[in-house]
Design an enzyme around this catalytic site. Structure first.
Site, PDB file in Angstrom:
ATOM      1  N   LYS A   1       0.826  -1.220   0.000  1.00  0.00           N
ATOM      2  CA  LYS A   1       0.000   0.000   0.000  1.00  0.00           C
ATOM      3  C   LYS A   1       0.854   1.262   0.000  1.00  0.00           C
ATOM      4  O   LYS A   1       0.668   2.157  -0.828  1.00  0.00           O
ATOM      5  CB  LYS A   1      -0.913  -0.010   1.239  1.00  0.00           C
ATOM      6  CG  LYS A   1      -1.490   1.370   1.593  1.00  0.00           C
ATOM      7  CD  LYS A   1      -2.472   1.310   2.734  1.00  0.00           C
ATOM      8  CE  LYS A   1      -2.054   1.631   4.115  1.00  0.00           C
ATOM      9  NZ  LYS A   1      -1.411   2.817   4.518  1.00  0.00           N
ATOM     10  N   ASN A   2       1.789   1.339   0.934  1.00  0.00           N
ATOM     11  CA  ASN A   2       2.522   2.607   1.090  1.00  0.00           C
ATOM     12  C   ASN A   2       3.427   2.898  -0.105  1.00  0.00           C
ATOM     13  O   ASN A   2       3.599   4.048  -0.491  1.00  0.00           O
ATOM     14  CB  ASN A   2       3.317   2.601   2.399  1.00  0.00           C
ATOM     15  CG  ASN A   2       2.383   2.633   3.609  1.00  0.00           C
ATOM     16  OD1 ASN A   2       1.192   2.885   3.468  1.00  0.00           O
ATOM     17  ND2 ASN A   2       2.932   2.380   4.791  1.00  0.00           N
TER      18      ASN A   2
ATOM     19  N   ARG B   1      -5.012   9.915   3.424  1.00  0.00           N
ATOM     20  CA  ARG B   1      -3.673  10.328   3.866  1.00  0.00           C
ATOM     21  C   ARG B   1      -2.696  10.400   2.680  1.00  0.00           C
ATOM     22  O   ARG B   1      -1.866  11.286   2.589  1.00  0.00           O
ATOM     23  CB  ARG B   1      -3.158   9.324   4.901  1.00  0.00           C
ATOM     24  CG  ARG B   1      -1.751   9.569   5.346  1.00  0.00           C
ATOM     25  CD  ARG B   1      -1.673  10.114   6.754  1.00  0.00           C
ATOM     26  NE  ARG B   1      -0.393  10.738   6.995  1.00  0.00           N
ATOM     27  CZ  ARG B   1      -0.240  11.887   7.607  1.00  0.00           C
ATOM     28  NH1 ARG B   1      -1.282  12.561   8.019  1.00  0.00           N
ATOM     29  NH2 ARG B   1       0.941  12.388   7.817  1.00  0.00           N
TER      30      ARG B   1
ATOM     31  N   ASP C   1      -5.258   7.253   9.137  1.00  0.00           N
ATOM     32  CA  ASP C   1      -5.573   6.676  10.434  1.00  0.00           C
ATOM     33  C   ASP C   1      -5.619   7.715  11.528  1.00  0.00           C
ATOM     34  O   ASP C   1      -4.786   8.616  11.584  1.00  0.00           O
ATOM     35  CB  ASP C   1      -4.489   5.642  10.786  1.00  0.00           C
ATOM     36  CG  ASP C   1      -4.817   4.302  10.165  1.00  0.00           C
ATOM     37  OD1 ASP C   1      -5.949   4.143   9.687  1.00  0.00           O
ATOM     38  OD2 ASP C   1      -3.945   3.432  10.176  1.00  0.00           O
TER      39      ASP C   1
ATOM     40  N   ASP D   1       3.826  -0.276  11.999  1.00  0.00           N
ATOM     41  CA  ASP D   1       2.570  -0.792  11.452  1.00  0.00           C
ATOM     42  C   ASP D   1       2.325  -2.254  11.807  1.00  0.00           C
ATOM     43  O   ASP D   1       1.254  -2.790  11.522  1.00  0.00           O
ATOM     44  CB  ASP D   1       2.541  -0.606   9.920  1.00  0.00           C
ATOM     45  CG  ASP D   1       2.526   0.868   9.548  1.00  0.00           C
ATOM     46  OD1 ASP D   1       2.289   1.691  10.443  1.00  0.00           O
ATOM     47  OD2 ASP D   1       2.761   1.188   8.372  1.00  0.00           O
TER      48      ASP D   1
ATOM     49  N   MET E   1       6.140   5.606  18.190  1.00  0.00           N
ATOM     50  CA  MET E   1       5.903   6.675  17.215  1.00  0.00           C
ATOM     51  C   MET E   1       4.535   7.316  17.313  1.00  0.00           C
ATOM     52  O   MET E   1       4.412   8.521  17.181  1.00  0.00           O
ATOM     53  CB  MET E   1       6.104   6.124  15.817  1.00  0.00           C
ATOM     54  CG  MET E   1       7.541   5.784  15.536  1.00  0.00           C
ATOM     55  SD  MET E   1       7.809   5.776  13.780  1.00  0.00           S
ATOM     56  CE  MET E   1       9.327   4.923  13.690  1.00  0.00           C
TER      57      MET E   1
END
Ligand SMILES: CC(=O)N[C@H]1[C@@H](OP(=O)(O)OP(=O)(O)OC[C@H]2O[C@@H](n3ccc(=O)[nH]c3=O)[C@H](O)[C@@H]2O)O[C@H](CO)[C@@H](O)[C@@H]1O
Ligand SMILES: C=C(OP(=O)(O)O)C(=O)O
EC number: 2.5.1.7
Length: 436
Positions: A22-23, A97, A121, A319, A341
């Site tokens: 995804k990223n 995002r 998120d 994640d 984080m």
């Protein structure tokens, strides 16, 4: 709105292949804005966040051709820049995002960008300072428009410079790279994020004619070029999906093979699960997680209690922390989970506690999990998915629990996991999607 109904206790067995990352997809798709020539990208995951970004690009005037499953060509040769000022555009960006990743390319190629406060998120404050400080260093001016909740960025000519990022922000680094590749002169980015997502972005940009050195390190040197051209690219498997499948296989697996995972790009993922005692066999580029009656949490060499903590890459990705936490609920032993984080990513543990898990939430960042060692099964429950990774962690918990669970707000899971109920049902799960 949709929910999942999950019958707990079904065992998973068989082979599953991870989707594209995804990223990485969000970055490389945004990068197609940097050239008027066609860029072909393969292994694009069919997930909500990515599909929304593709729709947004189409609405901006990008010509998009779908050749087959996950295989698209993007050509940004006739963009409607006026659309970027519309209320419609602002509204769409605020639900995604990944939309933030369009700023760098737009600024780099068209010298201006309007950007809305991005969605994504709700996992605590998610500042964009690194992005903006980077653009500013390259010579862009930015003003906030409080009425529209947007930022306007403008620069006649971006100029390369040295910058030391205030934090190794993933999307921040991607954005600065995309703005710098066509800036005048040399840009040096120190404390750059270096996840495989960023490495892949740099490799694609270099194939498009950019000159980026230092790929995979936290020191990138970018020599600006006049323009970029077309190229092709294949997205890596999603390492977070791989980790999520390892977690499921550990909790409810009867022998699960995860195919073609790109082991060299998994960083500390395998190490983290192994520290919880999960056995993972490596077979070529596949992983095999055998059925295990027990998995026993390791201690540190000095005998102290295991801690799993996230860190910027090549540290453990944040994640996967939620998945590791849920796996720990059935381990033998105790572990401290430290999500450094993000500020509110651990709050979902109250739902696991309701299901019978033994967890002490010490503060918003730290939770101690005392594993049941499969002596006590979690109870089914009704819950709602607060974010993408808590969502998948709750799905794993529900698959392991006794009874029928219901998870609402599964749009959060759909943001990042392709056709997840079908793929898991093919392994033996019982997950049904229903309308609320
Ligand atoms: C679309 C996308 O790619 N999203 C990923 C990206 O989000 P994103 O790029 O938005 O996340 P950032 O890397 O900017 O930062 C994530 C959080 O970590 C904090 N932080 C970051 C770096 C650092 O050295 N120290 C520190 O504390 C930040 O303040 C922030 O709260 O990276 C995150 C961190 O890996 C992942 O969770 C997201 O899945
Ligand atoms: C936090 C995540 O996604 P995003 O940055 O898109 O919200 C994630 O993928 O876990």
């Amino acid at each position: 709105m949709e929910s999942f109904i999950i019958e707990g206790g079904r065992r998973l067995k068989g082979t599953i292949t991870p989707q594209g990352a995804k990223n990485e997809a969000l970055e490389v798709i945004s990068t197609t804005l940097l050239t008027a020539e066609p860029v072909r990208i393969q292994n694009i995951p069919d997930i909500l966040d990515v599909n929304n970004l593709i729709k947004l690009l189409a609405e901006m005037g990008v010509n998009i051709t779908r050749h087959g499953q996950g295989d698209y060509t993007f050509q940004a040769d006739a963009l409607n820049l006026a659309y970027l000022d519309s209320t419609e555009f602002v509204r769409k960006c605020s639900s995604l995002r990944g939309s933030v990743l369009m700023i760098g390319p737009l600024l780099g190629r068209f010298h201006r960008a309007t950007i809305a406060k991005p969605g994504g998120d709700k996992i605590g404050r998610r500042r964009l300072d690194t992005h903006f400080l980077g653009f500013k260093s390259l010579g862009a001016a930015f003003v906030k428009d409080p009425q529209r909740d947007t930022y306007q960025l403008q620069a006649e000519q971006l100029k390369g410079c040295y910058m030391l990022l205030d934090e190794a922000s993933v999307t921040g680094t991607a954005n600065i790279i995309m703005a710098a590749v066509t800036a005048q002169g040399t840009t040096t980015i120190y404390n750059a994020a270096c996840e495989p997502y960023i490495q892949q972005l740099c490799r694609l940009l270099n194939r498009m004619g950019a000159k980026i050195a230092g790929v995979a390190s936290n020191l990138l040197v970018i020599e600006g070029v006049a323009a970029l051209h077309g190229a092709t690219h294949t997205i890596l498997p999603d390492m977070i999906e791989v980790g999520s499948f390892i977690g499921m296989a550990a909790m409810v697996g009867d022998g699960v093979r995860i195919k073609d995972v790109s082991i060299s790009n998994l960083g500390l993922t395998l190490n983290a699960f192994r520290r919880l005692g999960v056995r993972i066999d490596v077979d070529g580029d596949d992983l095999y997680i055998p059925k295990q009656a027990h998995y026993v949490v390791e201690s540190f060499i000095d005998g102290t209690i295991m801690t799993l903590a996230d860190a910027p890459w090549p540290g453990l990705t944040p994640d996967l922390i939620s998945v590791l936490l849920v796996v720990a609920t059935q381990a033998r032993g105790s572990v401290l989970i430290h999500q450094k984080m993000f500020e509110s990513r651990l709050f979902f543990v109250d739902k696991l506690i309701d299901m019978g898990a033994q967890i002490i939430l010490c503060d918003p960042h730290r939770a101690v999990v005392v594993g049941h060692d499969h002596q006590l099964r979690l109870r089914a429950g009704r819950m709602s998915s607060p974010d993408i990774r808590a969502g998948i962690a709750l799905l794993i918990a529900a698959m392991s629990a006794e009874g029928i669970s219901r998870i609402a707000n599964i749009e959060q899971i759909d943001r990042g996991y392709e056709n997840i109920e079908q793929r898991l049902n093919d392994l033996g799960a019982s997950i049904i999607r229903v309308n609320d």
